[in-house]
Design an enzyme around this catalytic site. Structure first.
Site, short mmCIF file in Angstrom:
data_model
loop_
_atom_site.label_atom_id
_atom_site.label_comp_id
_atom_site.label_asym_id
_atom_site.label_seq_id
_atom_site.Cartn_x
_atom_site.Cartn_y
_atom_site.Cartn_z
N LYS A 282 2.73 3.12 -0.78
CA LYS A 282 1.43 3.74 -1.04
C LYS A 282 1.47 4.75 -2.19
O LYS A 282 0.43 5.08 -2.74
CB LYS A 282 0.97 4.50 0.21
CG LYS A 282 0.86 3.66 1.45
CD LYS A 282 -0.46 2.93 1.47
CE LYS A 282 -0.70 2.30 2.83
NZ LYS A 282 -2.01 1.65 2.89
N GLU B 7 -7.03 -1.14 -0.91
CA GLU B 7 -7.71 -0.71 0.32
C GLU B 7 -9.00 -0.02 -0.09
O GLU B 7 -8.99 0.93 -0.86
CB GLU B 7 -6.81 0.22 1.15
CG GLU B 7 -5.66 -0.53 1.81
CD GLU B 7 -4.88 0.30 2.83
OE1 GLU B 7 -4.94 1.55 2.77
OE2 GLU B 7 -4.20 -0.31 3.68
N HIS C 57 -10.86 -2.37 10.93
CA HIS C 57 -9.62 -2.49 10.17
C HIS C 57 -8.40 -2.35 11.09
O HIS C 57 -7.48 -3.17 11.06
CB HIS C 57 -9.57 -1.44 9.06
CG HIS C 57 -8.25 -1.39 8.35
ND1 HIS C 57 -7.79 -2.42 7.55
CD2 HIS C 57 -7.27 -0.44 8.33
CE1 HIS C 57 -6.59 -2.10 7.07
NE2 HIS C 57 -6.26 -0.90 7.54
N ASP D 48 -6.85 2.74 -2.28
CA ASP D 48 -5.49 3.07 -1.84
C ASP D 48 -4.61 1.83 -2.03
O ASP D 48 -4.35 1.08 -1.10
CB ASP D 48 -5.54 3.50 -0.36
CG ASP D 48 -4.18 3.90 0.17
OD1 ASP D 48 -3.29 4.18 -0.65
OD2 ASP D 48 -4.02 3.92 1.40
CA CA Z 1 -5.22 3.66 3.30
#
Ligand code: CA
Length: 415
Positions: free
Chosen positions: A253, A199, A133, A233
């Site tokens: 976020k 995520e 990632h 997420d």
């Molecule tokens: Ca994350």
């Protein structure tokens, strides 16, 4: 192989070897602790009231609760004893509960239950520990030759997140508004995010740690971890891109994260631990570890539009982590930061080595350059309004599976 007197289908995520903890309610029962077994839930408050748990050092108030923290406060050893007692009571060789006149009162159907957030989450931390990632994101936004920043292989990068907006699977979320600025050269605009992403992560939940000022070593990490959940997420990439310099993610976020409702214990996952990747360059002594701390958990992400045509967009595995959970906890506490019962630490987006195993739409659709074809003929670069994102996780064993169930969230239009 151990079996329960409660029927468990062969592919069930919840055999007697799992016994994950959650909080549930039914039309006739207030929210309370329970464990999943097959397609049923065993009511732990009810079990205590039947005096079947009174040999353990728990009190009535520990079960008369809508969060698991009261039980988890007792720590690793006593929670393992509670779980072992439950396994014993559910064992096909044991008739104490099976033949109890009130047994029906303590067994509920999962289809009739509403699941709630299992713990009162204290502090939440998000790591960035999947090399694939980090490399993918580095290649997209920086020099592909230097995709990983210089610190990445020396410490598990992380940031302190927001716990108030962590919700349980099934809770719809609203697309966030925020500041975006595509070019950095014009004035920012204020609008709903048009790059809403998921995520794919796993998160662990802690017991009380050591006093402030003392560190937890990698060798001690397991003593302070209760179990794991799936963690989505949710991320607004356009908001993130404008705001994250220089202190990291903030509003991109904090509007929502979704977790699966059942906490699968570290004990249930023990036999699925595997050797992690070779770490080179050599890590500092406090990050070294002995034993296996990567866990083989198959992960799957799908997107379902309102018409119901579900498309699987990623199949990955938690074993791909470069930094494991013991290293994450050791690093988190190495400066003396104390952890508390109910803290949550997420792995960071879990991407595998090949396309098809990436853990975010940012990578799957490669920054919007490779739109993902959907079963219904439409395509996705990011998540659209009324899409439902579903994550599943299961460790597949030779004789049984240890599953987590679903982590599901529908995206609603901005308000
Ligand atoms: Ca994350």
């Amino acid at each position: 192989m151990k079996k329960s007197w409660i029927d468990v289908a062969p592919q069930s995520p919840f055999p007697i070897q799992n016994i994950p903890f959650g909080i549930y309610s039914t039309p006739s029962k207030t929210a309370r602790p329970g464990v999943a077994i097959g397609d049923k839930i065993l009511d732990l408050k009810g079990l205590f009231d039947l005096h079947l748990l009174t040999h353990l050092p728990f009190a009535s108030n520990d079960f008369n609760t809508c969060v698991l923290n009261t039980l988890m406060k007792h720590g690793k050893v006593q929670m393992a004893e509670l779980r072992n007692t439950i396994i014993e009571l559910l064992d096909e060789k044991n008739d104490i509960l099976r033949d109890h006149p009130l047994v029906k009162d303590v067994i509920d159907f999962q289809t009739e239950a509403t699941m709630h957030l299992p713990v009162q989450i204290g502090d939440y931390t998000d790591f960035y520990s999947s090399e694939d990632h980090a490399r993918n994101v580095g290649m997209m936004f920086r020099d592909p030759e230097k995709a990983l920043l210089p610190n990445w292989k020396h410490l598990p990068v992380g940031y302190h997140g927001r716990s108030s907006s962590i919700v349980v699977s099934g809770t719809p979320i609203h697309r966030p508004y925020g500041q975006t600025n595509a070019s950095d050269e014009t004035l920012p605009s204020f609008q709903p995010s048009n790059q809403l992403d998921f995520e794919l992560e796993m998160a662990f939940i802690t017991f009380d740690g050591k006093p402030m000022g003392q560190r937890i070593s990698t060798a001690e990490a397991k003593d302070y971890i209760f179990g794991f959940v799936i963690f989505n997420d949710w991320s607004a990439r356009d908001i993130q891109r404008w705001e994250y310099v220089p202190l990291g993610p903030f509003l991109a976020k904090n509007f929502a994260s979704t977790i699966s409702p059942w906490i699968v214990t570290l004990e249930a996952l023990e036999e699925f631990h595997e050797q992690g990747p070779v770490q080179s360059p050599d890590v500092l002594p406090y990050l070294k570890y002995e034993g296996n701390f990567n866990i083989n958990i198959d992960l799957k992400v799908s997107i379902t539009p309102p018409n119901g045509a579900e498309t699987i967009v990623s199949e990955s595995n938690y074993k791909y982590m470069y930094w494991n959970y013991a290293q994450q906890l050791a690093h988190h506490t190495v400066g003396g930061c104390n952890i508390r019962c109910g803290d949550m630490m997420a792995s960071g987006t879990i991407s595998g080595p090949v396309a098809g195993s990436y853990g975010s739409m940012l990578e799957i659709a490669w920054k919007g350059t490779k739109p993902v074809p959907m079963k219904d003929g439409s395509e996705r670069k990011f998540i659209l309004d009324d899409d439902t994102v579903t994550m599943e996780a299961v460790s597949v064993g030779k004789q049984y599976n240890i599953g987590f169930g679903n982590c599901k969230g529908k995206v609603l239009a901005s308000v």
